[in-house]
Motif scaffolding. Structure first.
Motif, PDB file in Angstrom:
ATOM      1  N   LYS A  52       5.522  12.727  19.239  1.00 40.52           N
ATOM      2  CA  LYS A  52       5.075  12.791  20.633  1.00 40.52           C
ATOM      3  C   LYS A  52       5.925  11.921  21.533  1.00 40.52           C
ATOM      4  N   LYS A  53       6.592  10.923  20.936  1.00 40.39           N
ATOM      5  CA  LYS A  53       7.480  10.065  21.745  1.00 40.39           C
ATOM      6  C   LYS A  53       8.765  10.799  22.111  1.00 40.39           C
ATOM      7  N   THR A  54       9.115  11.824  21.344  1.00 37.21           N
ATOM      8  CA  THR A  54      10.346  12.563  21.625  1.00 37.21           C
ATOM      9  C   THR A  54      10.259  13.283  22.967  1.00 37.21           C
ATOM     10  N   HIS A  55       9.161  13.992  23.176  1.00 39.22           N
ATOM     11  CA  HIS A  55       8.938  14.662  24.452  1.00 39.22           C
ATOM     12  C   HIS A  55       7.453  14.752  24.701  1.00 39.22           C
ATOM     13  N   LYS A  56       7.080  14.723  25.978  1.00 39.62           N
ATOM     14  CA  LYS A  56       5.658  14.660  26.315  1.00 39.62           C
ATOM     15  C   LYS A  56       4.970  16.011  26.206  1.00 39.62           C
ATOM     16  N   ARG A  57       5.699  17.094  26.479  1.00 41.43           N
ATOM     17  CA  ARG A  57       5.061  18.403  26.577  1.00 41.43           C
ATOM     18  C   ARG A  57       4.941  19.061  25.217  1.00 41.43           C
ATOM     19  N   ALA A  58       3.765  19.550  24.901  1.00 42.03           N
ATOM     20  CA  ALA A  58       3.505  20.139  23.595  1.00 42.03           C
ATOM     21  C   ALA A  58       4.302  21.419  23.391  1.00 42.03           C
ATOM     22  N   VAL A  59       4.545  22.144  24.487  1.00 39.63           N
ATOM     23  CA  VAL A  59       5.279  23.407  24.365  1.00 39.63           C
ATOM     24  C   VAL A  59       6.689  23.184  23.866  1.00 39.63           C
ATOM     25  N   LYS A  60       7.363  22.144  24.420  1.00 37.72           N
ATOM     26  CA  LYS A  60       8.742  21.860  24.035  1.00 37.72           C
ATOM     27  C   LYS A  60       8.815  21.408  22.586  1.00 37.72           C
ATOM     28  N   ARG A  61       7.852  20.596  22.156  1.00 35.94           N
ATOM     29  CA  ARG A  61       7.847  20.089  20.777  1.00 35.94           C
ATOM     30  C   ARG A  61       7.584  21.231  19.790  1.00 35.94           C
ATOM     31  N   ASN A  62       6.626  22.087  20.108  1.00 35.33           N
ATOM     32  CA  ASN A  62       6.313  23.211  19.233  1.00 35.33           C
ATOM     33  C   ASN A  62       7.498  24.145  19.117  1.00 35.33           C
ATOM     34  N   ARG A  63       8.186  24.348  20.240  1.00 36.91           N
ATOM     35  CA  ARG A  63       9.362  25.223  20.259  1.00 36.91           C
ATOM     36  C   ARG A  63      10.428  24.736  19.276  1.00 36.91           C
ATOM     37  N   LEU A  64      10.717  23.420  19.322  1.00 38.80           N
ATOM     38  CA  LEU A  64      11.741  22.865  18.436  1.00 38.80           C
ATOM     39  C   LEU A  64      11.324  23.005  16.974  1.00 38.80           C
ATOM     40  N   LYS A  65      10.038  22.740  16.684  1.00 39.18           N
ATOM     41  CA  LYS A  65       9.554  22.856  15.313  1.00 39.18           C
ATOM     42  C   LYS A  65       9.687  24.293  14.803  1.00 39.18           C
ATOM     43  N   ARG A  66       9.353  25.250  15.671  1.00 39.37           N
ATOM     44  CA  ARG A  66       9.412  26.656  15.255  1.00 39.37           C
ATOM     45  C   ARG A  66      10.845  27.100  14.994  1.00 39.37           C
ATOM     46  N   LEU A  67      11.757  26.622  15.856  1.00 36.67           N
ATOM     47  CA  LEU A  67      13.153  27.006  15.661  1.00 36.67           C
ATOM     48  C   LEU A  67      13.695  26.426  14.366  1.00 36.67           C
ATOM     49  N   MET A  68      13.362  25.176  14.080  1.00 42.45           N
ATOM     50  CA  MET A  68      13.832  24.551  12.841  1.00 42.45           C
ATOM     51  C   MET A  68      13.252  25.269  11.629  1.00 42.45           C
ATOM     52  N   ARG A  69      11.963  25.594  11.712  1.00 40.61           N
ATOM     53  CA  ARG A  69      11.268  26.242  10.600  1.00 40.61           C
ATOM     54  C   ARG A  69      11.841  27.632  10.344  1.00 40.61           C
ATOM     55  N   GLU A  70      12.097  28.381  11.423  1.00 44.36           N
ATOM     56  CA  GLU A  70      12.595  29.737  11.287  1.00 44.36           C
ATOM     57  C   GLU A  70      13.995  29.747  10.689  1.00 44.36           C
ATOM     58  N   SER A  71      14.872  28.833  11.125  1.00 50.03           N
ATOM     59  CA  SER A  71      16.231  28.850  10.599  1.00 50.03           C
ATOM     60  C   SER A  71      16.252  28.427   9.139  1.00 50.03           C
ATOM     61  N   TYR A  72      15.373  27.474   8.756  1.00 48.63           N
ATOM     62  CA  TYR A  72      15.301  27.093   7.329  1.00 48.63           C
ATOM     63  C   TYR A  72      14.796  28.265   6.491  1.00 48.63           C
ATOM     64  N   ARG A  73      13.812  29.007   7.057  1.00 49.97           N
ATOM     65  CA  ARG A  73      13.241  30.136   6.317  1.00 49.97           C
ATOM     66  C   ARG A  73      14.287  31.217   6.048  1.00 49.97           C
ATOM     67  N   LEU A  74      15.095  31.492   7.084  1.00 46.43           N
ATOM     68  CA  LEU A  74      16.114  32.529   6.929  1.00 46.43           C
ATOM     69  C   LEU A  74      17.162  32.119   5.907  1.00 46.43           C
ATOM     70  N   MET A  75      17.527  30.820   5.885  1.00 48.10           N
ATOM     71  CA  MET A  75      18.504  30.346   4.907  1.00 48.10           C
ATOM     72  C   MET A  75      17.936  30.370   3.506  1.00 48.10           C
ATOM     73  N   LEU A  76      16.626  30.026   3.387  1.00 48.52           N
ATOM     74  CA  LEU A  76      15.976  30.076   2.084  1.00 48.52           C
ATOM     75  C   LEU A  76      15.993  31.491   1.529  1.00 48.52           C
ATOM     76  N   LYS A  77      15.798  32.452   2.439  1.00 55.58           N
ATOM     77  CA  LYS A  77      15.757  33.852   2.038  1.00 55.58           C
ATOM     78  C   LYS A  77      17.129  34.343   1.563  1.00 55.58           C
ATOM     79  N   SER A  78      18.181  33.934   2.301  1.00 54.71           N
ATOM     80  CA  SER A  78      19.524  34.400   1.955  1.00 54.71           C
ATOM     81  C   SER A  78      20.166  33.531   0.879  1.00 54.71           C
ATOM     82  N   GLY A  79      19.544  32.382   0.546  1.00 57.33           N
ATOM     83  CA  GLY A  79      20.065  31.548  -0.519  1.00 57.33           C
ATOM     84  C   GLY A  79      21.050  30.487  -0.086  1.00 57.33           C
TER      85      GLY A  79
END
Length: 117
Positions: A52-79
């Motif tokens: 929460k110290k990184t940014h105050k707005r929940a939307v921005k924080r959730n966005r970053l988490k989702r992007l990180m999660r999605e890119s890791y998922r795609l790499m996990l899938k492709s190996g």
RNA sequence: UAAAGCAGCCGGAUAAUCGCGCCUAACAAGGUGAGGAAAGUCCGUGCAUCCAAGGACAGAUUGCCGGAGAAACUCCGGACGGCGUGAGCCGGUGGAUAGGACCACAGGAAUGCAAACUGCCGAUGGAUUUUUCGAAAUCACAGGCGAUGGUGCAACGGUGAGGUAAGAGCAUCACCAGCGAUACUGAGAAGUAUCGGCUAGGCAACCCCCAAUCGGAUGCAAGAUUGACAGGAAGGCUAUGAGGUGUCCGCCCACUUCCGAAAAAUCGCUAGAGAUUGAAAGUAAUUUCAAUACCAGACAGAUGAUUAUCUAAAAACAGAACACGGCUUAUGAGCUGCUUUAUUUU
RNA sequence: GCCCCCAUCGUCUAGAGGCCUAGGACAACACCCUUUCACGGUGUAGACAGCGAUUCGAAUUCGCUUGGGGGUA
């Protein structure tokens, strides 16, 4: 969102991973790795953190988490997960510099991090 | 046509691939999945636990009138005041004659029927001069005055006339403002008219007075149930078992109950002062009735990524965490209706 | 998530409606003192988080916003 058996779900597991103090930082994202695996068939669990110290707005924080999660998922899938499967647990921590970056930028940063850990 | 005012809508859409939470199912699938503010936490409720449980004081809150509402620093309609050419908008708007405090600097004086600045007068009393002996002029001494200038946010009603030595609401008059009484209109706030005595400073978002309302504290991390491993306390030595012993008593452990308690599990948790549509009552807020469907429920915490097409454009503010009613603040592009003002044309 | 508190020069603070063009200390800068530095002396610059309301007048009273801190496991 990844399936539950690939995620870190306990506070104790998070603090155990941080305690190893093995980390890489690049482009606003830090990657922490826990202890190494003894049996290779156990799944690597992963956690994503944006404080929460990184940014105050929940939307921005959730966005970053989702992007990180999605890119890791795609790499996990492709190996293309680099050295990450050698560890029992890894944690991605987003910082202020990474907020507002696009999916392709985040994806390339995470790819480099997984190669260097 | 331009510029305004008010009310409201919308809050990206479609398709494909990969992927997530919950539910139904039972391993195949299907259904469903953030907002107009979910935000700030500024008010008010429900719900839950603890304390109290009668009365008074104290305290807190509210403050034009009527209505709506579970209640509210809520809403609707009206009154009054202010702003605007206008449509309209804004208003924490009871009492200053119950009392207290405060009103810096400046100013004579800041609430005490007041004058030691600048002033006006010299009727009356006094002094001097002149004199036609009636009086007149001068002085500004006693004294009178609160009009003029000045100060200040504010100077004890305002403007004009009469009046006077000069003046003054001055037991004088006209109009205006304000105060009080009476009458009428209105449900009321209030408005209108007449009369009266001629005048009462501001401040209650300072204390206070008046009226009305109010059990208090803590917030779903409230709270309820189940309860593993340690550890502790009590009970019972009997009906059972084990230990040591030749046997018995005793001891001790199993045993029973309680405490304790895992970032543990389940409940609380979403069918509601609810939503959509229609009808009726009411100026409106709102209320009543009928029909329709069930529409997020997580616990490291679900809505994302990529591609294509559309749109001016891969687009603002922004993410539920027990729920609801308001208020406040943030917000891209565009659209609809009504009204006002100005200009032009007919 | 829920509940509280605070905001004045670079830092620590004073202030309770007018005397505030906001005072003091340390720090900064300039000058003096000293052979020089320090100490000391004199001076200079520097702040009421923002917007609105009440009031003749607001750092102070009342709202809204912003930023910071704390409690609750």
């Amino acid at each position: 969102m990844l399936p539950k058996h690939l995620r870190l779900t306990k506070k104790s597991a998070f603090s155990a991973t941080y305690r190893v103090k093995h980390s890489v930082y690049k482009g606003g994202i830090a990657l922490f790795a826990g202890i190494g695996k003894k049996e290779p068939e156990i799944d690597t669990r992963v956690g994503f953190v944006v404080s929460k110290k990184t940014h105050k707005r929940a939307v921005k924080r959730n966005r970053l988490k989702r992007l990180m999660r999605e890119s890791y998922r795609l790499m996990l899938k492709s190996g293309e997960v680099g050295n990450s499967q050698k560890y029992l647990s890894i944690i991605f921590v987003g910082h202020e510099k990474a907020i507002g970056k696009s999916f392709s930028e985040i994806s390339s940063i995470i790819k480099k991090l997984l190669g260097e850990i």
